[in-house]
Enzyme design. Structure first.
Site, short mmCIF file in Angstrom:
data_model
loop_
_atom_site.label_atom_id
_atom_site.label_comp_id
_atom_site.label_asym_id
_atom_site.label_seq_id
_atom_site.Cartn_x
_atom_site.Cartn_y
_atom_site.Cartn_z
CB SER A 51 32.53 34.63 56.21
OG SER A 51 31.22 34.18 56.30
CG HIS A 67 36.90 33.55 54.54
ND1 HIS A 67 37.02 34.85 54.92
CD2 HIS A 67 35.66 33.45 53.99
CE1 HIS A 67 35.92 35.51 54.62
NE2 HIS A 67 35.07 34.67 54.05
CD GLU A 77 40.37 36.33 56.34
OE1 GLU A 77 40.71 37.31 56.99
OE2 GLU A 77 39.18 36.10 56.06
CG ASN A 84 33.86 38.90 56.31
OD1 ASN A 84 33.70 39.65 55.35
ND2 ASN A 84 33.69 37.59 56.22
N1 CAA Z 1 35.37 32.47 35.62
C1 CAA Z 1 36.61 33.00 35.43
N2 CAA Z 1 36.82 34.33 35.25
C2 CAA Z 1 35.74 35.12 35.22
C3 CAA Z 1 34.43 34.63 35.39
C4 CAA Z 1 34.28 33.24 35.61
N3 CAA Z 1 33.09 32.67 35.80
N4 CAA Z 1 33.59 35.67 35.33
C5 CAA Z 1 34.32 36.76 35.15
N5 CAA Z 1 35.62 36.44 35.06
C6 CAA Z 1 36.76 37.35 34.90
C7 CAA Z 1 36.62 38.21 33.66
O1 CAA Z 1 37.13 37.57 32.50
C8 CAA Z 1 37.46 39.43 34.02
O2 CAA Z 1 38.83 39.12 33.90
P1 CAA Z 1 39.89 40.21 33.33
O3 CAA Z 1 39.91 41.30 34.37
O4 CAA Z 1 41.17 39.46 33.23
O5 CAA Z 1 39.31 40.66 32.02
C9 CAA Z 1 37.19 39.59 35.53
O6 CAA Z 1 36.77 38.27 35.98
C10 CAA Z 1 36.08 40.59 35.82
O7 CAA Z 1 34.89 40.16 35.16
P2 CAA Z 1 33.91 41.11 34.36
O8 CAA Z 1 34.72 42.12 33.61
O9 CAA Z 1 32.94 40.31 33.58
O10 CAA Z 1 33.05 41.72 35.49
P3 CAA Z 1 33.23 43.02 36.32
O11 CAA Z 1 34.34 43.87 35.82
O12 CAA Z 1 31.87 43.56 36.42
O13 CAA Z 1 33.71 42.44 37.75
C11 CAA Z 1 33.56 41.44 39.86
C12 CAA Z 1 32.92 41.61 38.49
C13 CAA Z 1 34.87 40.64 39.73
C14 CAA Z 1 32.58 40.67 40.74
C15 CAA Z 1 33.91 42.85 40.44
O14 CAA Z 1 32.74 43.64 40.43
C16 CAA Z 1 34.45 42.80 41.83
O15 CAA Z 1 35.63 42.55 42.04
N6 CAA Z 1 33.55 43.05 42.83
C17 CAA Z 1 33.92 43.02 44.22
C18 CAA Z 1 33.88 41.60 44.70
C19 CAA Z 1 34.31 41.50 46.13
O16 CAA Z 1 34.59 42.46 46.82
N7 CAA Z 1 34.33 40.26 46.62
C20 CAA Z 1 34.64 39.97 47.98
C21 CAA Z 1 33.37 39.85 48.72
S1 CAA Z 1 33.67 39.57 50.42
C22 CAA Z 1 33.73 37.94 50.58
O17 CAA Z 1 33.53 37.17 49.69
C23 CAA Z 1 34.02 37.48 51.94
C24 CAA Z 1 32.86 37.24 52.82
O18 CAA Z 1 32.98 36.38 53.69
C25 CAA Z 1 31.63 38.04 52.78
#
Ligand code: CAA
Length: 287
Positions: free
Chosen positions: A119, A140, A152, A190
């Site tokens: 990352s 990424h 990415e 990041n």
């Molecule tokens: N498999 C497939 N789909 C899934 C799933 C799984 N295991 N779990 C959940 N989903 C789907 C759900 O069905 C839902 O889909 P729809 O929108 O089509 O209905 C969607 O994912 C959202 O799920 P939930 O409604 O259950 O959960 P939520 O609304 O609380 O969202 C989240 C959870 C997606 C994590 C949301 O909170 C989010 O987007 N958070 C931010 C995550 C983020 O910013 N990630 C990037 C981090 S940075 C990074 O990774 C880079 C690094 O190097 C640090």
């Protein structure tokens, strides 16, 4: 290049998610962990996530079973030797990444695509260890891998256009979208995200606002799906600290320096959701 088999190094939070999306896309997957205990934990995480996908109506039971059947776990790097694509998703540590690349580089086929899920670590500092830098690039993935749509792509100095095209086609075959970045610290995501997360910690550290209010502020005020403190717990405090250290040492700019509170929490074993405690409590009691 026709991809049939994907080898994945590391079955942690990111590795198990990458295993899942590759297996769901129909690829045969071999995933390597350092020992049986880590492997068991990683495969359990995979099964939990596949189960959630079924519960959420995103995956049919028969497709879950077929995906699971395509995955084999191992503790032996040599079992990845005949992979068409190797993706390394071990911890964010330059020395350990170099070591594993030197090991896999000796056994994998010359035409294989070699990818790191780092990352923030500059690709140029890992590429020589692979023994095949023209075939090396960054893929990424974002957390949670099965849900987030983006990957990415990061280009090392020696990554060829052919390698980029194959990497992009492979990621699109997983149903994901790509952006492309050059090999600069933190790439695109990041370099923006980690200072934002650190700034949120500084607000809490300075007593300006509680973690709950910082999160509520960003969720309701700016429409982010998860406030920065929650996101920090979700990504992992240790991972975020490691990225902040890379940005800070590469840019030599104080705005990238990790806040002392973040370091103290990691030193105390509070890694976030994965360890049961970060800024929030994820233990049974805390839940
Ligand atoms: N498999 C497939 N789909 C899934 C799933 C799984 N295991 N779990 C959940 N989903 C789907 C759900 O069905 C839902 O889909 P729809 O929108 O089509 O209905 C969607 O994912 C959202 O799920 P939930 O409604 O259950 O959960 P939520 O609304 O609380 O969202 C989240 C959870 C997606 C994590 C949301 O909170 C989010 O987007 N958070 C931010 C995550 C983020 O910013 N990630 C990037 C981090 S940075 C990074 O990774 C880079 C690094 O190097 C640090």
């Amino acid at each position: 290049m026709q991809v049939k088999k994907v080898g994945i190094l590391g079955c942690g939070l990111m590795g198990s998610g990458i295993v899942e999306v590759c297996a769901k896309a129909g690829y045969e997957v071999v995933v390597r962990e350092v020992n049986d205990q880590f492997l068991k934990k990683g495969l359990e995480r995979l099964e939990g996530s596949l189960g959630t996908a079924v519960e959420k109506g995103k995956l049919r039971k028969e497709d879950r079973d077929a995906a699971r059947a395509r995955v084999r776990g191992t503790t032996n790097v040599a079992d990845l030797a005949d992979s068409d694509v190797v993706i390394e998703a071990i911890i964010e540590d330059r020395v350990q990444k170099r070591e594993i690349w030197a090991e896999i580089g000796k056994v994998v086929r010359r035409e294989a695509l070699l990818a790191t899920n780092t990352s923030s670590i500059p690709l140029s500092s890992l590429a020589p260890a692979t023994g095949n830098p023209t075939r090396f690039l960054g893929l990424h993935f974002m957390n949670p891998v099965p849900v987030m749509k983006l990957v990415e792509i990061v280009l090392g100095i020696q990554t060829t256009d052919e390698t980029l095209a194959e990497g992009k086609a492979f990621i699109e075959s997983l149903g994901k979208t790509t952006i492309t970045a050059k090999d600069t610290p933190g790439f695109v995501i990041n370099v923006i995200l980690v200072p934002y997360l650190c700034e949120a910690v500084r607000l809490v550290e300075a007593g300006v606002a509680s973690p709950e209010d910082v999160d509520k502020g960003m969720e309701l005020g700016c429409g982010v799906p998860m406030g920065p403190i929650k996101l920090l717990d979700f990504v992992g405090l240790d991972t975020t600290l490691a990225i902040a250290e890379v940005l800070s040492s590469e840019f030599k700019d104080p705005r990238y320096a990790p806040p002392p509170l973040l370091r103290r929490m990691v030193e105390s074993g509070f890694m976030g959701k994965k360890s049961g405690r970060g800024f929030y409590d994820y233990s049974k009691k805390g839940k």
